[in-house]
Structure formats: structure tokens, C-alpha cells
Design an enzyme around this catalytic site. Structure first.
Site, short mmCIF file in Angstrom:
data_model
loop_
_atom_site.label_atom_id
_atom_site.label_comp_id
_atom_site.label_asym_id
_atom_site.label_seq_id
_atom_site.Cartn_x
_atom_site.Cartn_y
_atom_site.Cartn_z
N GLY A 1 -35.40 26.45 -32.76
CA GLY A 1 -34.20 25.86 -31.83
C GLY A 1 -32.95 26.09 -32.47
O GLY A 1 -32.80 25.41 -33.44
N GLY B 1 -30.17 25.72 -31.02
CA GLY B 1 -29.10 24.96 -30.33
C GLY B 1 -28.07 24.18 -31.23
O GLY B 1 -27.80 24.28 -32.42
N ASN B 2 -27.69 23.32 -30.59
CA ASN B 2 -26.54 22.30 -31.62
C ASN B 2 -26.91 21.89 -32.94
O ASN B 2 -26.32 21.90 -33.80
CB ASN B 2 -26.09 21.07 -30.63
N GLY C 1 -30.18 22.52 -34.42
CA GLY C 1 -30.69 23.60 -35.17
C GLY C 1 -29.70 24.47 -35.95
O GLY C 1 -29.73 24.65 -37.04
N ARG D 1 -30.84 14.53 -24.52
CA ARG D 1 -30.44 13.77 -23.31
C ARG D 1 -29.10 13.88 -22.66
O ARG D 1 -28.10 14.48 -23.46
CB ARG D 1 -30.72 12.27 -23.58
N ARG E 1 -33.94 8.51 -24.76
CA ARG E 1 -34.65 9.66 -25.57
C ARG E 1 -36.05 9.74 -24.89
O ARG E 1 -36.59 10.88 -24.90
CB ARG E 1 -34.70 9.22 -27.03
N ASN F 1 -40.34 17.97 -23.48
CA ASN F 1 -40.31 18.20 -24.97
C ASN F 1 -41.76 18.52 -25.51
O ASN F 1 -42.10 18.75 -26.59
CB ASN F 1 -39.42 17.33 -25.55
N VAL G 1 -37.64 16.96 -35.24
CA VAL G 1 -36.46 16.37 -34.80
C VAL G 1 -36.22 15.95 -33.20
O VAL G 1 -35.77 15.20 -32.84
CB VAL G 1 -35.03 17.33 -35.11
N ASN H 1 -36.73 14.96 -29.60
CA ASN H 1 -36.92 13.50 -28.96
C ASN H 1 -38.09 13.68 -27.80
O ASN H 1 -37.98 14.48 -27.26
CB ASN H 1 -35.64 13.18 -28.50
N ASP I 1 -29.87 7.52 -38.50
CA ASP I 1 -29.67 6.26 -38.26
C ASP I 1 -28.87 5.30 -39.39
O ASP I 1 -28.15 4.52 -39.26
CB ASP I 1 -30.79 5.19 -37.64
N ARG J 1 -25.48 6.45 -39.84
CA ARG J 1 -24.62 5.61 -38.90
C ARG J 1 -24.25 4.17 -39.03
O ARG J 1 -23.37 3.87 -39.13
CB ARG J 1 -25.31 5.78 -37.45
N1 LIG Z 1 -34.36 12.97 -34.51
C1 LIG Z 1 -33.01 12.89 -34.16
O1 LIG Z 1 -32.44 12.30 -34.96
C2 LIG Z 1 -32.28 13.62 -33.38
C3 LIG Z 1 -32.80 14.26 -32.45
N2 LIG Z 1 -32.19 15.09 -31.43
C4 LIG Z 1 -33.04 16.12 -30.63
O2 LIG Z 1 -33.10 17.28 -30.98
C5 LIG Z 1 -33.38 18.22 -29.79
C6 LIG Z 1 -32.33 19.24 -29.72
O3 LIG Z 1 -31.08 18.81 -29.41
P1 LIG Z 1 -29.79 19.87 -29.44
O4 LIG Z 1 -29.84 20.81 -30.54
O5 LIG Z 1 -28.56 19.09 -28.99
O6 LIG Z 1 -30.17 20.48 -27.88
P2 LIG Z 1 -29.96 22.20 -27.63
O7 LIG Z 1 -30.25 22.28 -26.13
O8 LIG Z 1 -28.65 22.18 -28.10
O9 LIG Z 1 -31.02 23.22 -28.54
C7 LIG Z 1 -32.18 23.04 -28.13
C8 LIG Z 1 -32.69 24.53 -28.09
O10 LIG Z 1 -34.00 24.50 -28.23
C9 LIG Z 1 -34.27 25.80 -27.58
N3 LIG Z 1 -35.82 25.90 -27.01
C10 LIG Z 1 -36.04 25.35 -25.98
N4 LIG Z 1 -37.75 25.51 -25.93
C11 LIG Z 1 -37.80 26.33 -26.94
C12 LIG Z 1 -38.99 26.90 -27.68
N5 LIG Z 1 -40.31 26.51 -26.82
N6 LIG Z 1 -38.98 27.66 -28.53
C13 LIG Z 1 -37.93 27.90 -29.42
N7 LIG Z 1 -36.74 27.31 -28.86
C14 LIG Z 1 -36.73 26.45 -28.05
C15 LIG Z 1 -33.23 25.93 -26.40
O11 LIG Z 1 -33.05 27.34 -25.89
C16 LIG Z 1 -32.05 25.51 -27.15
O12 LIG Z 1 -31.26 26.49 -27.73
C17 LIG Z 1 -33.46 17.23 -28.35
O13 LIG Z 1 -34.66 17.04 -27.96
C18 LIG Z 1 -32.59 16.23 -29.11
O14 LIG Z 1 -32.98 14.99 -28.20
C19 LIG Z 1 -31.02 15.55 -31.41
C20 LIG Z 1 -30.24 14.46 -32.31
C21 LIG Z 1 -30.79 13.76 -33.44
O1 LIG Z 2 -29.19 10.31 -29.01
C1 LIG Z 2 -30.06 11.31 -28.90
O2 LIG Z 2 -30.41 11.55 -27.86
C2 LIG Z 2 -30.02 12.19 -30.01
C3 LIG Z 2 -30.42 11.37 -31.19
O3 LIG Z 2 -31.54 11.05 -31.32
C4 LIG Z 2 -29.32 10.96 -31.91
O4 LIG Z 2 -28.28 11.26 -32.04
O5 LIG Z 2 -29.65 9.81 -32.57
#
Ligand SMILES: NC(=O)C1=CN([C@@H]2O[C@H](COP(=O)(O)OP(=O)(O)OC[C@H]3O[C@@H](n4cnc5c(N)ncnc54)[C@H](O)[C@@H]3O)[C@@H](O)[C@H]2O)C=CC1
Ligand SMILES: O=C([O-])CC(=O)C(=O)O
Length: 310
Positions: free
Chosen positions: A7, A9-10, A12, A82, A88, A95, A118, A120, A148, A151
Site C-alpha cells: 500500500g 498510499g498516504n 504507506g 474511512r 473504522r 479490507n 496497519v 483498519n 494512540d 496522540r
Molecule cells: N492502524 C492505524 O493506526 C491506522 C490505520 N490506517 C488504515 O490504513 C489503511 C491505509 O490508509 P491510507 O494510506 O490513508 O489509505 P490510501 O487510500 O491513501 O492508501 C491505501 C493504498 O492501498 C492500495 N491497495 C488497495 N488494495 C491493495 C492491494 N490488494 N495490494 C496492494 N495495495 C493495495 C491502494 O491502491 C492505495 O494506494 C486504511 O485502512 C486506514 O484506515 C490509517 C491510519 C492509522
Molecule cells: O482514524 C482512522 O480511520 C485512521 C486511524 O486508524 C487513525 O488515524 O487512528
């Protein structure tokens, strides 16, 4: 040391950026399904090498897992984030399938890797990755508590008007708006309990702000946050690769610890080269134990939705 981030994205890409400029790994592979996207992010990050002065090699790949072979750590950020107003937990439908197929691909090419989840809803996705791969429990780690907790320390620092780095504190429990448990009783300002400096009302407000910290940012940004999440993953990866043995709250499989079984949920862990090296018992009081049990019930309910993918 080689790290793959699935991933680009933002979250990764931010994680790849922090790992590179801090020199945490010698090689980072970014992989995504979007054609050319990971290659573009990798090239952009590599073009910082001379201005920020790093030597990490960053490689991008469109779904070619051969490039990920032999990774020491694999971070899974693939999946949808989200939008404002969502929880989430609502992301599970899309997901779960992504995390399951990615876990299989990752393991086929890096059989010895430690996996950091990571995507959700993170606790449930960690449980899914553990069950889907059959890896030993020390090698599947959910990242949420590090974020968390950072934060929590931020909101405490704002309320106290003191630097974040002079604050200690931890958040355990599920990584959800209603399941997080900021441990206010144990938080301190350089070792002195924060209750010496704040009223109960102020401490309750900090805890409430922490719990909805991700939702607040999602509302402001239109999608969920990435700078602190990416940096929190890098912090965790650093403790693994450099065997730092930091105590970091992580979502890990419990087998009796904290009175729970067959669940991945946030507890304080010693994180080193073997992944989860110890789960630390920080002696919760009765009120905290009750909150933990309630949080675990909610996470367990969510895990039941995995019956269609497991
Ligand atoms: N655990 C935590 O503390 C946090 C979790 N997250 C979660 O992380 C995930 C990613 O968030 P963002 O980076 O903001 O989203 P994003 O949309 O910017 O990036 C996600 C990337 O995953 C790619 N992707 C989708 N399916 C795929 C696959 N099968 N193989 C490879 N790549 C694939 C997409 O093309 C996209 O580039 C979300 O589920 C978000 O809720 C986000 C922030 C904190
Ligand atoms: O809020 C979300 O959906 C993404 C995440 O897990 C966080 O930033 O804590």
C-alpha cells in the site's frame, strides 16, 4: 535490513519516507496495485536522498511480489481509509479480503518476515493476518497503540502547555473510537502523575479527545490521517530492526494475558528483533480491567465478521 510496505498510499508512503530519512532500513520496497503508483512514490522519496542525506534504497513495484523477497519486516497498509462520519469498523467488508490476499502473497516471498498490520479495523485485521498466515504470534503485530499513545501525549502536552517529549503515557485496548483506553492514572509529567497538574475534568477531556483523535482528523482532512500514523509505524519498525526492546502498546494475540484469549488487542509489549518479545503486565486497577474487558468484547464481536474470509 529490508522492509516491504504494502500500500503506497498516504500511510504507506509516509512510513517509507520516515524509514528512509531516518536510515532505519537499508532497503524499502513499496508495493501497490495501482499501476505505476508505488514506482512514482519511491522515485519521489529517492529524490530526497541528497537533500536530506540518506542512503536507503527505495524501490516501487506494481503488484510484483518477487521484489519483496527476503524482507525482514512487512507492513500492511493496503485497503481503504474511512471518510468523515464513518467508523473504522465499517471498512471491514473491503479490507478483510485485501489483507487476507496480501498476507498470503507476502508470506510466499518472505517466509521469515515479521508482519506489521496497519489496515483498519486494525485489531480484527491483525487477528485475520495471524490466522490466515498461521505464523507464530510473536511475528504478527498490529500498530495502533503507538499512534494512540502519541496522540494522548499530544493532548496532554496541549492541556499542560508543556513539551510532548516531557510527557509519558500509554493507550491500550482496541484501536477504535469507543474501545481505546487512555491510561490517565499512569500518565506523568516527567515522572510526576499528571493528576498533580490537572483536574479530573481536564484529564477526562484529554482521554475523550484521544479516543476520537483519528475521527477528528478524518473530519478535518476528508480522509484519515497519515503523518503520525506513518511515523508511528516507522517507530515500531525501528524497534524491531534495531532490536531496541522498546515498550510499545501493540495489538497482539493474547493467551491468558490481561484475562483474555484468542483475541488481538492493544497491550504493552516489548518489541525487538523477534517481534513481540514479552507482554508486560502493568497491573491495571479494577476500573481499568472493566474497561479492558468491555473493549475486548467489542473487538471480539468484530472478529466474528471474519467467518466469511477465514
Ligand atoms: N492502524 C492505524 O493506526 C491506522 C490505520 N490506517 C488504515 O490504513 C489503511 C491505509 O490508509 P491510507 O494510506 O490513508 O489509505 P490510501 O487510500 O491513501 O492508501 C491505501 C493504498 O492501498 C492500495 N491497495 C488497495 N488494495 C491493495 C492491494 N490488494 N495490494 C496492494 N495495495 C493495495 C491502494 O491502491 C492505495 O494506494 C486504511 O485502512 C486506514 O484506515 C490509517 C491510519 C492509522
Ligand atoms: O482514524 C482512522 O480511520 C485512521 C486511524 O486508524 C487513525 O488515524 O487512528
Amino acid at each position: 535490513m529490508k522492509v516491504t510496505i504494502v500500500g503506497a498510499g498516504n500511510v504507506g508512503a509516509t512510513c517509507a519516507d520516515v524509514i528512509s530519512y531516518r536510515g532505519i532500513a537499508s532497503e524499502v520496497v513499496l508495493i501497490d496495485i495501482k499501476e505505476g503508483f508505488a514506482e512514482g512514490k519511491a522515485m519521489d522519496i529517492m529524490q530526497c536522498a541528497t537533500t536530506t542525506g540518506f542512503n536507503t534504497k527505495v524501490v516501487g513495484s506494481t503488484n510484483d511480489y518477487t521484489k519483496t523477497a527476503g524482507s525482514d519486516v512487512v507492513v500492511i497498509t493496503s485497503g481503504i481509509p474511512r471518510k468523515p462520519g464513518m467508523t473504522r469498523e465499517e471498512l471491514i467488508g473491503i479490507n478483510a479480503g485485501i489483507v487476507k490476499s496480501v498476507s498470503d502473497n507476502v508470506l510466499a516471498h518472505s517466509p521469515n518476515a515479521i508482519i506489521v498490520v496497519v489496515s483498519n479495523p486494525m485489531d480484527t485485521m491483525t487477528y485475520l493476518a495471524l490466522k490466515a498466515t498461521g505464523l507464530p504470534k510473536n511475528r504478527v503485530i498490529g500498530m495502533g497503540g503507538a499512534l494512540d499513545s502519541s496522540r494522548f501525549k499530544y493532548f496532554l502536552s496541549q492541556a499542560l502547555d508543556k513539551p510532548s517529549n516531557d510527557i509519558q503515557g500509554m493507550v491500550i485496548g482496541g484501536h477504535g473510537d469507543t474501545t481505546m483506553i487512555p491510561l490517565t492514572r499512569l500518565a506523568s509529567y516527567n515522572g510526576s502523575p499528571i493528576s498533580n497538574f490537572m483536574s479530573q475534568e481536564e484529564m477526562d477531556k484529554v482521554a475523550a479527545d484521544t479516543m476520537v483523535g483519528g475521527a477528528t482528523l478524518t473530519k478535518l482532512l476528508g480522509t484519515s490521517a497519515w503523518y503520525a500514523p506513518g511515523a508511528s509505524v516507522a517507530y515500531l519498525v525501528d524497534s524491531i530492526l534495531n532490536d531496541q526492546k522498546r515498550m510499545i502498546p501493540c495489538s497482539v494475540m493474547l493467551e491468558g494475558e490481561y484475562g483474555q484469549n484468542d483475541i488481538c488487542i492493544g497491550v504493552p509489549c516489548i518489541i525487538g528483533k523477534n517481534g513481540v518479545e514479552e507482554i508486560v503486565d502493568i497491573k491495571l486497577n479494577e476500573a481499568e480491567k472493566a474497561l479492558f474487558e468491555k473493549s475486548a468484547d467489542a473487538v471480539r464481536n468484530m472478529n466474528e465478521a471474519l467467518s466469511s474470509v477465514l
